[in-house]
Design a protein around this motif. Structure first.
Motif, short mmCIF file in Angstrom:
data_model
loop_
_atom_site.label_atom_id
_atom_site.label_comp_id
_atom_site.label_asym_id
_atom_site.label_seq_id
_atom_site.Cartn_x
_atom_site.Cartn_y
_atom_site.Cartn_z
N ARG A 82 0.82 -1.22 0.00
CA ARG A 82 0.00 0.00 0.00
C ARG A 82 0.85 1.26 0.00
O ARG A 82 0.41 2.31 -0.47
CB ARG A 82 -0.95 0.01 1.20
N LEU A 83 2.06 1.17 0.51
CA LEU A 83 2.93 2.34 0.56
C LEU A 83 3.76 2.50 -0.71
O LEU A 83 4.37 3.55 -0.92
CB LEU A 83 3.87 2.24 1.77
N ALA A 84 3.76 1.49 -1.57
CA ALA A 84 4.63 1.48 -2.75
C ALA A 84 4.44 2.70 -3.65
O ALA A 84 5.40 3.23 -4.20
CB ALA A 84 4.41 0.20 -3.55
N GLY A 85 3.25 3.17 -3.82
CA GLY A 85 3.00 4.31 -4.70
C GLY A 85 3.08 5.66 -4.03
O GLY A 85 2.83 6.68 -4.66
N GLN A 86 3.44 5.68 -2.76
CA GLN A 86 3.46 6.92 -1.99
C GLN A 86 4.83 7.60 -2.07
O GLN A 86 5.85 6.95 -2.26
CB GLN A 86 3.14 6.64 -0.52
N ASP A 87 4.85 8.91 -1.90
CA ASP A 87 6.09 9.68 -1.79
C ASP A 87 6.60 9.46 -0.37
O ASP A 87 5.99 9.95 0.59
CB ASP A 87 5.81 11.16 -2.06
N MET A 88 7.69 8.70 -0.25
CA MET A 88 8.18 8.34 1.09
C MET A 88 9.65 8.65 1.25
O MET A 88 10.44 8.48 0.33
CB MET A 88 7.98 6.84 1.35
N ILE A 101 -3.63 13.94 1.11
CA ILE A 101 -3.48 13.03 2.26
C ILE A 101 -4.50 11.91 2.16
O ILE A 101 -5.70 12.15 2.05
CB ILE A 101 -3.63 13.79 3.60
N ASP A 102 -4.00 10.68 2.20
CA ASP A 102 -4.85 9.49 2.15
C ASP A 102 -5.22 9.13 3.59
O ASP A 102 -4.51 8.37 4.25
CB ASP A 102 -4.11 8.35 1.46
N PHE A 103 -6.31 9.70 4.08
CA PHE A 103 -6.69 9.51 5.47
C PHE A 103 -7.08 8.06 5.77
O PHE A 103 -6.91 7.60 6.90
CB PHE A 103 -7.81 10.47 5.87
N ASP A 104 -7.56 7.32 4.79
CA ASP A 104 -7.86 5.90 5.01
C ASP A 104 -6.57 5.12 5.26
O ASP A 104 -6.51 4.29 6.16
CB ASP A 104 -8.61 5.31 3.81
N LEU A 105 -5.54 5.39 4.47
CA LEU A 105 -4.25 4.75 4.68
C LEU A 105 -3.67 5.14 6.04
O LEU A 105 -3.20 4.28 6.79
CB LEU A 105 -3.28 5.12 3.56
N VAL A 106 -3.72 6.41 6.36
CA VAL A 106 -3.20 6.88 7.65
C VAL A 106 -3.93 6.19 8.80
O VAL A 106 -3.31 5.71 9.74
CB VAL A 106 -3.30 8.42 7.76
N ARG A 107 -5.25 6.11 8.72
CA ARG A 107 -6.04 5.43 9.77
C ARG A 107 -5.59 3.98 9.92
O ARG A 107 -5.38 3.49 11.03
CB ARG A 107 -7.52 5.48 9.44
N ASP A 108 -5.40 3.28 8.81
CA ASP A 108 -4.97 1.88 8.87
C ASP A 108 -3.57 1.74 9.46
O ASP A 108 -3.30 0.82 10.23
CB ASP A 108 -5.05 1.24 7.49
N LEU A 109 -2.69 2.66 9.12
CA LEU A 109 -1.34 2.65 9.72
C LEU A 109 -1.41 2.90 11.23
O LEU A 109 -0.74 2.22 12.01
CB LEU A 109 -0.46 3.71 9.05
N LEU A 110 -2.24 3.85 11.63
CA LEU A 110 -2.39 4.14 13.06
C LEU A 110 -2.93 2.94 13.80
O LEU A 110 -2.47 2.61 14.91
CB LEU A 110 -3.30 5.35 13.26
N ARG A 111 -3.91 2.26 13.22
CA ARG A 111 -4.47 1.08 13.87
C ARG A 111 -3.42 -0.02 14.01
O ARG A 111 -3.39 -0.71 15.04
CB ARG A 111 -5.68 0.58 13.08
N ALA A 112 -2.59 -0.18 13.02
CA ALA A 112 -1.52 -1.18 13.10
C ALA A 112 -0.51 -0.83 14.18
O ALA A 112 -0.05 -1.70 14.92
CB ALA A 112 -0.84 -1.34 11.74
#
Length: 121
Positions: A82-88, A101-112
């Motif tokens: 999921r992070l592969a296409g992100q600017d990291m 900002i992909d808030f769905d991705l951020v929420r899933d990262l926070l939950r993990a």
């Protein structure tokens, strides 16, 4: 603003440019909702979320982008696809515009992150 001198997150958000304040406020609400048991602090001039004295998440308004710091390599590895296409960077996601900002991705990262302690980098 790279490093704020604000004493708390409310003060930090008051310093953020208007065009980013809503997005950063939303990031804060998401962090506070998902990171139960974490302490909200200012660390290195930005809002951070600590568990047992170790910062695992932070965010900041940088000159060119909004940064979301994920200081858990185990979570980054678990979300590799999921992070592969992100600017990291090494430990941060960079969003050039607040609307990116992909808030769905951020929420899933926070939950993990919240699910179990792990080693921070």
């Amino acid at each position: 603003m790279v490093r704020s001198g604000a004493g708390d997150v409310d003060g930090y958000l008051a310093e953020v440019p208007d065009g980013r304040r809503d997005a950063l406020t939303r990031l804060r609400r998401l962090c506070r909702a998902e990171l139960k048991g974490f302490d909200e602090v200012m660390a290195y001039g930005m809002p951070a979320y600590e568990r047992e004295g170790a910062a695992e998440i932070a965010f900041a308004s940088q000159k060119q982008y909004v940064s979301f710091y994920l200081m858990r390599s185990d979570v980054r590895e678990a979300f590799e696809e999921r992070l592969a296409g992100q600017d990291m960077g090494k430990g941060c996601l960079r969003f050039r515009k607040p609307g990116d900002i992909d808030f769905d991705l951020v929420r899933d990262l926070l939950r993990a992150v919240a699910a179990a302690p792990g080693k921070t980098c």
